[in-house]
Motif scaffolding. Structure first.
Motif, mmCIF file in Angstrom:
data_model
loop_
_atom_site.group_PDB
_atom_site.id
_atom_site.type_symbol
_atom_site.label_atom_id
_atom_site.label_comp_id
_atom_site.label_asym_id
_atom_site.label_seq_id
_atom_site.Cartn_x
_atom_site.Cartn_y
_atom_site.Cartn_z
ATOM 1 N N LYS A 162 0.823 -1.213 0.000
ATOM 2 C CA LYS A 162 0.000 0.000 0.000
ATOM 3 C C LYS A 162 0.849 1.252 0.000
ATOM 4 O O LYS A 162 0.578 2.214 -0.717
ATOM 5 N N ALA A 163 1.894 1.254 0.815
ATOM 6 C CA ALA A 163 2.725 2.452 0.959
ATOM 7 C C ALA A 163 3.516 2.752 -0.307
ATOM 8 O O ALA A 163 3.753 3.920 -0.639
ATOM 9 N N SER A 164 3.923 1.704 -1.039
ATOM 10 C CA SER A 164 4.823 1.898 -2.181
ATOM 11 C C SER A 164 4.127 1.816 -3.531
ATOM 12 O O SER A 164 4.717 2.153 -4.550
ATOM 13 N N GLY A 165 2.864 1.336 -3.549
ATOM 14 C CA GLY A 165 2.182 1.176 -4.833
ATOM 15 C C GLY A 165 2.742 0.050 -5.673
ATOM 16 O O GLY A 165 2.606 0.033 -6.900
ATOM 17 N N LEU A 166 3.372 -0.922 -5.025
ATOM 18 C CA LEU A 166 3.954 -2.060 -5.726
ATOM 19 C C LEU A 166 2.900 -2.861 -6.487
ATOM 20 O O LEU A 166 1.754 -2.967 -6.052
ATOM 21 N N THR A 167 3.303 -3.435 -7.604
ATOM 22 C CA THR A 167 2.489 -4.407 -8.321
ATOM 23 C C THR A 167 2.952 -5.787 -7.878
ATOM 24 O O THR A 167 4.155 -6.067 -7.885
ATOM 25 N N VAL A 168 2.012 -6.647 -7.478
ATOM 26 C CA VAL A 168 2.385 -7.907 -6.835
ATOM 27 C C VAL A 168 1.625 -9.085 -7.432
ATOM 28 O O VAL A 168 0.414 -9.008 -7.639
ATOM 29 N N VAL A 169 2.356 -10.179 -7.700
ATOM 30 C CA VAL A 169 1.744 -11.473 -7.991
ATOM 31 C C VAL A 169 2.246 -12.437 -6.921
ATOM 32 O O VAL A 169 3.454 -12.648 -6.781
ATOM 33 N N LEU A 170 1.299 -12.995 -6.166
ATOM 34 C CA LEU A 170 1.644 -13.828 -5.018
ATOM 35 C C LEU A 170 0.981 -15.195 -5.141
ATOM 36 O O LEU A 170 -0.245 -15.283 -5.247
ATOM 37 N N ALA A 171 1.795 -16.238 -5.196
ATOM 38 C CA ALA A 171 1.266 -17.602 -5.221
ATOM 39 C C ALA A 171 1.022 -18.051 -3.794
ATOM 40 O O ALA A 171 1.891 -17.899 -2.927
#
Length: 230
Positions: free
Chosen positions: A196-205
């Motif tokens: 949330k703080a960094s605006g990261l794009t995440v794909v989590l298995a």
């Protein structure tokens, strides 16, 4: 997410197969996945279905047998090994089920190393590593080596290391899979805060449906294809 934006990662008609003796295992068949800036996606599928293969291809660790992997709109399959390595180092962060921390280095040094490899000064790398670890609740554990940290603390160091070079994309393969439910929840909460703080794009298995439910989207693998879940 507005579709006129360019996806951070776009897997287009990706195929991956492995040969075992006379048999051919079709892991991915014309798989399609677009992940938009700032999105978090849970990849939920049973063991052996191809989750790790999908993450390896998205992270440029494996080449697909067919199809294309676009990172910020640019094709990657034709790049040299050196160019792919450079992209991985600068644009992609990885978190695995096992933390893979270097045992002879402290928590802060483990997070400094990728930054120094990229060219940051030791002083600047230490400042950023300290900020990240403190944000993840490890401000009192900076000088501890991995063996002196709990499993949850080790995984939070691994998360800090993965985002230390400000990647565009974070790929996480069962990052809480080795942890008990309470520790898993704590680590995932820290990861969510960071996203949330960094605006990261995440794909989590993940196998954990509670964790998956807290992501923006959920997808699964069925017969080698990526399918959106409700």
């Amino acid at each position: 997410m507005a579709e006129q934006e360019t996806p951070v990662i776009f897997l287009h008609q990706v195929e991956r197969r492995y040969h075992q003796g006379d048999a051919t295992l079709e892991i991915l068949k014309r798989a399609e996945l677009a992940v938009w800036p700032g999105q978090s996606i849970a990849l939920v599928a049973p063991s052996g279905s191809g989750k790790s293969t999908l993450l390896h291809i998205a992270g440029l660790l494996e080449q697909p047998d067919a199809g294309e992997v676009y990172l910020d709109g640019a094709p990657t399959t034709g790049l040299s090994d050196a160019a792919r390595t450079r992209l991985r180092r600068n644009a992609i962060g990885f978190v695995y089920q096992a933390h893979h921390l270097l045992p002879e280095f402290s928590a802060v040094e483990n997070v400094m190393l990728p930054q120094m490899i990229r060219g940051l000064s030791r002083k600047d790398a230490e400042i950023r590593a300290t900020e990240l670890l403190s944000y993840l609740g490890l401000g009192e554990r900076l000088t501890h080596r991995p063996a002196e940290l709990s499993g949850g603390e080790q995984q939070r160091v691994a998360i800090a290391r993965a985002v230390s070079n400000v990647p565009r994309l974070l790929l996480a393969d069962e990052p809480t899979g080795n942890l008990d439910p309470h520790t898993s929840d704590h680590v995932f909460h820290a990861l969510r805060q960071l996203i949330k703080a960094s605006g990261l794009t995440v794909v989590l298995a993940t196998h954990n449906m509670e964790i998956a439910a807290r992501m923006d989207r959920r997808v699964t693998l069925r017969e080698g294809q990526i399918v959106e879940m409700a």
